[in-house]
Design a protein around this motif. Structure first.
Motif, PDB file in Angstrom:
ATOM      1  N   ASP A 166       0.853  -1.176   0.000  1.00 10.15           N
ATOM      2  CA  ASP A 166       0.000   0.000   0.000  1.00 10.15           C
ATOM      3  C   ASP A 166       0.899   1.239   0.000  1.00 10.15           C
ATOM      4  N   LYS A 167       0.293   2.396   0.066  1.00  8.61           N
ATOM      5  CA  LYS A 167       1.050   3.651   0.007  1.00  8.61           C
ATOM      6  C   LYS A 167       2.073   3.743   1.140  1.00  8.61           C
ATOM      7  N   GLN A 168       1.668   3.349   2.341  1.00  9.68           N
ATOM      8  CA  GLN A 168       2.551   3.449   3.497  1.00  9.68           C
ATOM      9  C   GLN A 168       3.754   2.515   3.366  1.00  9.68           C
ATOM     10  N   GLN A 169       3.514   1.290   2.934  1.00  6.80           N
ATOM     11  CA  GLN A 169       4.603   0.324   2.818  1.00  6.80           C
ATOM     12  C   GLN A 169       5.619   0.754   1.758  1.00  6.80           C
ATOM     13  N   PHE A 170       5.119   1.236   0.626  1.00  8.07           N
ATOM     14  CA  PHE A 170       6.035   1.711  -0.396  1.00  8.07           C
ATOM     15  C   PHE A 170       6.785   2.944   0.089  1.00  8.07           C
ATOM     16  N   GLY A 171       6.074   3.823   0.795  1.00  8.99           N
ATOM     17  CA  GLY A 171       6.729   5.005   1.343  1.00  8.99           C
ATOM     18  C   GLY A 171       7.850   4.651   2.297  1.00  8.99           C
ATOM     19  N   ASP A 172       7.642   3.624   3.111  1.00  5.30           N
ATOM     20  CA  ASP A 172       8.691   3.190   4.042  1.00  5.30           C
ATOM     21  C   ASP A 172       9.905   2.657   3.272  1.00  5.30           C
ATOM     22  N   TYR A 173       9.628   1.942   2.184  1.00  7.95           N
ATOM     23  CA  TYR A 173      10.711   1.405   1.353  1.00  7.95           C
ATOM     24  C   TYR A 173      11.525   2.543   0.733  1.00  7.95           C
TER      25      TYR A 173
ATOM     26  N   LYS B  61      11.732   5.599   1.804  1.00  8.94           N
ATOM     27  CA  LYS B  61      12.412   6.343   2.878  1.00  8.94           C
ATOM     28  C   LYS B  61      13.707   5.659   3.288  1.00  8.94           C
ATOM     29  N   GLN B  62      13.684   4.327   3.368  1.00  7.73           N
ATOM     30  CA  GLN B  62      14.906   3.605   3.728  1.00  7.73           C
ATOM     31  C   GLN B  62      15.955   3.742   2.637  1.00  7.73           C
ATOM     32  N   ALA B  63      15.518   3.691   1.374  1.00  3.88           N
ATOM     33  CA  ALA B  63      16.456   3.880   0.264  1.00  3.88           C
ATOM     34  C   ALA B  63      17.088   5.265   0.330  1.00  3.88           C
ATOM     35  N   VAL B  64      16.294   6.266   0.670  1.00  7.63           N
ATOM     36  CA  VAL B  64      16.792   7.629   0.787  1.00  7.63           C
ATOM     37  C   VAL B  64      17.802   7.737   1.923  1.00  7.63           C
ATOM     38  N   ARG B  65      17.475   7.160   3.064  1.00  8.51           N
ATOM     39  CA  ARG B  65      18.390   7.224   4.208  1.00  8.51           C
ATOM     40  C   ARG B  65      19.700   6.496   3.904  1.00  8.51           C
ATOM     41  N   ASP B  66      19.620   5.420   3.136  1.00  3.79           N
ATOM     42  CA  ASP B  66      20.824   4.646   2.823  1.00  3.79           C
ATOM     43  C   ASP B  66      21.673   5.277   1.726  1.00  3.79           C
ATOM     44  N   GLY B  67      21.042   5.986   0.780  1.00  9.29           N
ATOM     45  CA  GLY B  67      21.790   6.392  -0.397  1.00  9.29           C
ATOM     46  C   GLY B  67      21.777   7.852  -0.779  1.00  9.29           C
ATOM     47  N   ALA B  68      20.997   8.693  -0.103  1.00  8.71           N
ATOM     48  CA  ALA B  68      20.896  10.093  -0.525  1.00  8.71           C
ATOM     49  C   ALA B  68      22.203  10.831  -0.297  1.00  8.71           C
ATOM     50  N   ARG B  69      22.506  11.736  -1.198  1.00  9.32           N
ATOM     51  CA  ARG B  69      23.721  12.543  -1.096  1.00  9.32           C
ATOM     52  C   ARG B  69      23.542  13.710  -0.137  1.00  9.32           C
ATOM     53  N   THR B  70      22.341  14.257  -0.101  1.00  4.12           N
ATOM     54  CA  THR B  70      22.062  15.401   0.766  1.00  4.12           C
ATOM     55  C   THR B  70      21.522  14.933   2.115  1.00  4.12           C
ATOM     56  N   LYS B  71      21.606  15.783   3.103  1.00  2.00           N
ATOM     57  CA  LYS B  71      21.172  15.450   4.462  1.00  2.00           C
ATOM     58  C   LYS B  71      19.664  15.234   4.511  1.00  2.00           C
ATOM     59  N   PHE B  72      19.248  14.244   5.278  1.00  2.00           N
ATOM     60  CA  PHE B  72      17.820  13.958   5.391  1.00  2.00           C
ATOM     61  C   PHE B  72      17.121  15.090   6.132  1.00  2.00           C
ATOM     62  N   ASP B  73      16.073  15.616   5.495  1.00  2.00           N
ATOM     63  CA  ASP B  73      15.276  16.700   6.064  1.00  2.00           C
ATOM     64  C   ASP B  73      13.846  16.207   6.222  1.00  2.00           C
ATOM     65  N   HIS B  74      13.360  16.187   7.450  1.00  2.00           N
ATOM     66  CA  HIS B  74      12.036  15.630   7.717  1.00  2.00           C
ATOM     67  C   HIS B  74      10.949  16.380   6.955  1.00  2.00           C
ATOM     68  N   ASN B  75      11.047  17.693   6.865  1.00  2.00           N
ATOM     69  CA  ASN B  75      10.020  18.478   6.170  1.00  2.00           C
ATOM     70  C   ASN B  75      10.017  18.172   4.670  1.00  2.00           C
ATOM     71  N   VAL B  76      11.202  18.062   4.079  1.00  2.05           N
ATOM     72  CA  VAL B  76      11.286  17.714   2.654  1.00  2.05           C
ATOM     73  C   VAL B  76      10.692  16.333   2.423  1.00  2.05           C
ATOM     74  N   TRP B  77      11.049  15.388   3.287  1.00  6.10           N
ATOM     75  CA  TRP B  77      10.547  14.036   3.115  1.00  6.10           C
ATOM     76  C   TRP B  77       9.019  13.990   3.259  1.00  6.10           C
ATOM     77  N   THR B  78       8.480  14.675   4.250  1.00  5.24           N
ATOM     78  CA  THR B  78       7.033  14.673   4.469  1.00  5.24           C
ATOM     79  C   THR B  78       6.298  15.179   3.238  1.00  5.24           C
ATOM     80  N   HIS B  79       6.812  16.247   2.644  1.00  6.49           N
ATOM     81  CA  HIS B  79       6.169  16.804   1.447  1.00  6.49           C
ATOM     82  C   HIS B  79       6.297  15.834   0.275  1.00  6.49           C
ATOM     83  N   LEU B  80       7.483  15.241   0.079  1.00  5.02           N
ATOM     84  CA  LEU B  80       7.686  14.302  -1.023  1.00  5.02           C
ATOM     85  C   LEU B  80       6.814  13.070  -0.839  1.00  5.02           C
ATOM     86  N   ALA B  81       6.704  12.576   0.392  1.00  2.95           N
ATOM     87  CA  ALA B  81       5.960  11.349   0.671  1.00  2.95           C
ATOM     88  C   ALA B  81       4.477  11.475   0.354  1.00  2.95           C
TER      89      ALA B  81
END
Length: 510
Positions: A70-77, A79-99
């Motif tokens: 569902d939307k939540q499960q894919f979003g969690d997937y 999010k983990q990919a972002v935390r593992d591989g993103a070049r820029t620092k994780f920003d909760h506000n950016v992630w919330t809007h993207l999610a």
């Protein structure tokens, strides 16, 4: 139709270089979203673009696959990919809007899941303001291209309404020879016009590759000498220090030439050898690359102008590693090469007689990609015997990775009472010269696809011409028996050294 976007490529208009290139209303569907490429590269790149403010407010990411997410499960997937591989620092506000714009549709490539997907995209157009502008990323093996394209055509996903666009982004390999590449292009172009097809070669997204254009055409000191009158030969190297590991089964039957030379190295050759384009408009840039590829042919005879090998056990740094034939999943009788080198000639007035040496391999001395333009000796040197014993040939070396930058090698007098000339290096490093951090290649290429900026994407003509250059070499190797072995941690088989010595040259040691 593909409507023109309003943002201008900074390469085209110097007055706009400080303006961000922000994508307009749009979304992306990723097929193969649970694969390694999506997890390690695509999903982190999309987040990094969002974090840099380069995606529209309503950007929507849709994953399509067999998992019952569902939307939540894919979003969690994601999010983990972002935390593992993103070049820029994780920003909760950016992630919330993207999610908020992350969706998942369950289905197979050959079932009614595409009907569900098409209906969901229509709903998202209304809910998210994507403007019916969708990029479809085919992060899947080429065997699935035909099925996916035909399914998208069947449900109307490939059709661009007025003032909207639909584009397809596809990953290499683009076929395994010229004939298969042509068939693949026909399949894709039967559904999407060539102007809507974006073929990813991630090397073209690297800053140092793009800097070839700036180095050549923004500086007066290089271009007058960038020709056969001054350049002795050119070496293009992509060396890896890793083995096949878990990819042995996939790699068998492909080999180093198909995997790297056909796409990455021939694109680098085209950028180095091309004439100055009339502009950096995609059509002008691609036209000049096509001219180079049309003029490029293998040097003959192939038994003297090419080399191939397979790595054997040896020392990789301080670690003793097993050879290719001991790798799990690899056929010990296979003739697939892990090292490939070839001599190419560009038959043009600028490059007549200048050999281009291309090489790539696994389990080599170190990981490095570079382009070295080696210059001829000065026609007259008024020095006594012995004064130039330590002097080599001048060179301009473009380092693509790692330690991105440019090195110039030239002769300088050694301090002292005698006249002794020795090689010295003048070095430019991106990390030291600029405070700006270079974006990851997939960030640049995904953004360019959303902006309809195709300068860094090979056309079908470039792909087919590249295969036309390589096919005779692969065909010759098919009847040439087993590749020569080379110990892991070295710089390849002895036949590669002989290939250059026949012309009085030798490989650089990066």
């Amino acid at each position: 139709m593909n409507s023109a976007h309003t943002w201008v490529n900074p390469l085209r208009d110097a007055t706009d270089i400080r303006l961000p290139r922000i994508a307009g209303p749009s979304g992306m569907v990723i097929f193969g979203v649970t694969g390694d490429l999506a997890y390690k590269k695509l999903l982190p790149a999309i987040y990094d673009l969002a974090n840099r403010g380069l995606l529209p407010a309503g950007f929507t990411l849709v994953g399509f696959g067999r998992r019952e997410w569902d939307k939540q499960q894919f979003g969690d997937y994601v999010k983990q990919a972002v935390r593992d591989g993103a070049r820029t620092k994780f920003d909760h506000n950016v992630w919330t809007h993207l999610a908020e714009g992350i969706e998942f549709v369950t289905g197979n490539f050959d079932d009614s899941g595409f009907d569900t997907l098409a209906a969901r995209l229509a709903e998202l157009d209304a809910a998210r303001g994507t403007g019916s502008n969708w990029a479809y990323y085919l992060s899947v093996p080429p065997d699935y291209f035909a099925t996916i394209c035909h399914q998208m055509q069947r449900v109307g996903m490939s059709h661009s309404a007025e003032n909207s666009w639909r584009r397809v982004i596809i990953e290499k390999p683009f076929g395994h020879d010229q004939e298969s590449a042509r068939e693949l292009n026909e399949i894709v172009n039967a559904v999407f016009p060539e102007s809507a097809v974006f073929r990813i070669d991630h090397y073209l997204g690297k800053e140092t590759v793009q800097n070839i254009l700036a180095l050549r055409f923004a500086n007066q000191i290089f271009e007058p000498m960038w020709n056969a009158n001054y350049i002795d030969h050119v070496q293009i190297t992509m060396a890896e220090d890793i083995g096949l590991g878990g990819r042995a089964g996939y790699y068998d039957g492909i080999g180093a030439a198909r995997d790297v030379i056909q796409n990455h190295l021939l694109q680098l050759l085209a950028l180095v050898a091309m004439e100055e384009p009339s502009s950096f408009d995609p059509a002008a840039l691609q036209a000049e690359k096509i001219k180079v590829l049309q003029s490029t042919k293998p040097a003959y005879p192939l038994n003297k102008s090419t080399a191939r090998g397979q790595y054997s056990a040896g020392w990789q740094g301080s670690e003793y590693v097993k050879g290719l034939r001991e790798e799990d999943g690899f056929d010990p009788e296979s003739t697939t090469e892990t090292y490939a080198a070839c001599t190419l000639l560009v038959n043009s007035r600028r490059w007549a007689g200048v050999p281009f040496y291309l090489r790539t391999g696994k389990r080599l001395g170190r990981r490095v990609t570079e382009i070295a333009l080696v210059f001829k000796h000065a026609p007259y040197q008024p020095f006594d015997d012995g004064q130039l014993e330590s002097l080599g040939q001048n060179a301009v070396v473009i380092r693509v990775q790692p330690d991105e930058g440019v090195t110039m090698r030239f002769g300088s007098k050694v301090p002292g009472s005698t006249m002794e000339v020795r090689d010295v290096n003048m070095d430019f490093a991106y990390a030291e010269a600029f405070t700006e951090e270079s974006p990851e290649a997939y960030e640049r290429l995904i953004l360019d696809a959303l902006l309809d900026e195709s300068s860094l994407f090979p056309t079908n003509a470039e792909v087919e011409l590249s295969w036309a250059i390589l096919d005779p070499i692969i065909e010759y190797w098919a009847g040439a028996g087993q590749p020569e072995e080379y110990p892991a941690g070295t710089w390849g088989p002895t036949s590669a050294d002989k290939m250059l010595r026949r012309r009085g040259h030798s490989w650089r040691r990066p």
